[in-house]
Motif scaffolding. Structure first.
Motif, short mmCIF file in Angstrom:
data_model
loop_
_atom_site.label_atom_id
_atom_site.label_comp_id
_atom_site.label_asym_id
_atom_site.label_seq_id
_atom_site.Cartn_x
_atom_site.Cartn_y
_atom_site.Cartn_z
N SER A 159 0.30 8.55 -7.06
CA SER A 159 -0.10 9.96 -6.99
C SER A 159 1.04 10.84 -7.49
O SER A 159 2.22 10.51 -7.32
CB SER A 159 -0.46 10.34 -5.55
OG SER A 159 0.62 10.09 -4.67
N TRP A 188 0.82 -1.21 0.00
CA TRP A 188 0.00 0.00 0.00
C TRP A 188 0.86 1.26 0.00
O TRP A 188 0.50 2.27 -0.62
CB TRP A 188 -0.96 0.00 1.19
CG TRP A 188 -2.16 -0.87 0.95
CD1 TRP A 188 -2.42 -2.10 1.48
CD2 TRP A 188 -3.25 -0.57 0.07
NE1 TRP A 188 -3.61 -2.59 1.00
CE2 TRP A 188 -4.15 -1.67 0.14
CE3 TRP A 188 -3.58 0.51 -0.75
CZ2 TRP A 188 -5.33 -1.71 -0.60
CZ3 TRP A 188 -4.74 0.47 -1.48
CH2 TRP A 188 -5.61 -0.62 -1.40
N PHE A 189 1.97 1.22 0.71
CA PHE A 189 2.86 2.38 0.71
C PHE A 189 3.40 2.64 -0.69
O PHE A 189 3.39 3.78 -1.18
CB PHE A 189 4.02 2.14 1.69
CG PHE A 189 5.01 3.28 1.74
CD1 PHE A 189 4.84 4.31 2.66
CD2 PHE A 189 6.10 3.32 0.88
CE1 PHE A 189 5.75 5.36 2.70
CE2 PHE A 189 7.01 4.37 0.92
CZ PHE A 189 6.83 5.39 1.84
N GLN A 222 1.79 15.35 -3.74
CA GLN A 222 2.37 14.89 -2.48
C GLN A 222 3.00 16.04 -1.72
O GLN A 222 2.88 16.12 -0.48
CB GLN A 222 3.39 13.79 -2.76
CG GLN A 222 2.80 12.52 -3.34
CD GLN A 222 3.86 11.53 -3.78
OE1 GLN A 222 5.01 11.58 -3.33
NE2 GLN A 222 3.50 10.62 -4.68
N PHE A 233 2.14 1.62 -3.54
CA PHE A 233 1.04 2.01 -4.42
C PHE A 233 0.64 3.47 -4.22
O PHE A 233 0.39 4.20 -5.18
CB PHE A 233 -0.18 1.11 -4.17
CG PHE A 233 -1.40 1.52 -4.95
CD1 PHE A 233 -1.53 1.21 -6.29
CD2 PHE A 233 -2.43 2.23 -4.33
CE1 PHE A 233 -2.65 1.61 -7.01
CE2 PHE A 233 -3.54 2.63 -5.04
CZ PHE A 233 -3.65 2.32 -6.39
N LEU A 234 0.62 3.92 -2.98
CA LEU A 234 0.20 5.29 -2.67
C LEU A 234 1.16 6.31 -3.29
O LEU A 234 0.72 7.27 -3.94
CB LEU A 234 0.12 5.48 -1.16
CG LEU A 234 -0.22 6.90 -0.67
CD1 LEU A 234 -1.62 7.29 -1.12
CD2 LEU A 234 -0.11 6.98 0.85
N PHE A 235 2.46 6.12 -3.10
CA PHE A 235 3.42 7.12 -3.56
C PHE A 235 3.76 6.96 -5.04
O PHE A 235 4.22 7.93 -5.65
CB PHE A 235 4.69 7.06 -2.70
CG PHE A 235 4.53 7.73 -1.38
CD1 PHE A 235 4.76 9.09 -1.24
CD2 PHE A 235 4.15 7.02 -0.25
CE1 PHE A 235 4.60 9.72 -0.02
CE2 PHE A 235 3.99 7.65 0.98
CZ PHE A 235 4.21 9.00 1.09
N ASN A 295 8.90 9.39 -1.76
CA ASN A 295 8.61 9.16 -3.16
C ASN A 295 9.67 8.27 -3.82
O ASN A 295 9.33 7.28 -4.48
CB ASN A 295 8.51 10.50 -3.89
CG ASN A 295 8.10 10.34 -5.34
OD1 ASN A 295 8.94 10.20 -6.22
ND2 ASN A 295 6.80 10.38 -5.60
#
Length: 279
Positions: free
Chosen positions: A86, A78-79, A91, A81-83, A137
């Motif tokens: 987006s 999830w980490f 960010q 995928f999130l960074f 990132n």
């Protein structure tokens, strides 16, 4: 002002040293080259720290994502995928909004009965807040690169390690990790180049500059506004970034040769620079 005088006055202005007033009136080429080069110190600062710290975090994320344990694998997935999912500029914006919500006086908490007060106001400054965003990132992107390389480690190498009785940390340190780095390094070189280019976005983010002494684009915009000629300062910025990119290629190329020193020269993979146009 001569080039020597401009260098003595403005070479370290981005660090708060030297002449505090920016050039006024008739601005020469030397002042622009020196001041923009001074601003590049901050771009290098962001890139070096985010990349060096992010490397270790990315390795941990890649190992966690490859873990069969769900409690380690899912947070890493999830980490990443999130960074990766987006835009970097968003960010920056979201992080700044989150950091300004922290109390300005700091946060107090206790650990083992010891009262600790942590400063929070620095999170809303570019030198720390923007660095944290770049760190997260690049860690996410590098982790995906390392994860792919980790999954691509030849089974024969792992079986040979098992045959020699290697297991656990020894197997990872001597077989899995070096092979992962050898496979991932060309792609990681491109990520490093992009990260240094992405440091230019700090200027456009909400994070304020340190003592009004910003990065290269900070001075480039000042000169463009004062001289009404953007065709001098912005090419200077581009030239500095090209030189920085060449330095990264040379440094990472040396590491790549070191990682592949055991292979025949004809079989050693060469770095192929593929800049990301859109991320």
């Amino acid at each position: 002002m001569t080039c020597a005088e401009a260098f003595n006055a403005y070479a370290l202005r981005a660090l708060g040293m030297g002449e505090r007033r920016l050039p006024q009136g008739d601005i020469g080429l030397c002042e622009q080259v020196v001041l923009i080069g001074s601003g590049m110190i901050w771009n290098v600062y962001f890139g070096v720290l985010a990349l060096s710290l992010g490397f270790f975090f990315a390795v941990a994320l890649a190992v966690a994502k490859a873990s069969p344990r769900r409690i380690l694998r899912k947070p890493a997935e999830w980490f990443i995928f999130l960074f990766r999912g987006s835009p970097l500029f968003i960010q920056f914006f979201m992080a700044y909004e989150a950091f300004v919500l922290l109390p300005r006086v700091g946060v107090e908490f206790e650990i083992l009965g010891i009262a600790i007060e942590a400063e929070t106001r620095w999170f809303a400054r570019a030198w720390l807040g923007a660095l944290i965003v770049l760190f997260f990132n690049t860690s996410a992107y590098a982790a995906e690169i390392f994860y792919g390389a980790l999954r691509s480690v030849p089974k024969g190498d792992l079986e040979a390690a098992d045959a020699y009785g290697l297991s656990g940390w020894t197997k990872f340190r001597r077989i899995t990790f070096p092979t992962t780095m050898r496979l991932a390094w060309p792609a990681y070189t491109n990520e490093a180049i992009f990260l240094f280019h992405a440091t230019a976005l700090v200027f456009f983010s909400s994070f304020p500059a340190f003592q009004q002494s910003g990065d290269a684009l900070y001075y480039a915009r000042y000169f463009a506004d004062r001289t009404f000629n953007p065709f001098i300062p912005y090419p200077i910025v581009a030239t500095y970034f090209v030189l920085l990119t060449l330095g990264i290629i040379v440094l990472f190329g040396a590491v790549n040769r070191r990682l592949n020193r055991h292979l025949p020269r004809a079989a050693r993979p060469k770095l192929r620079i593929r800049p990301n146009l859109i991320r």
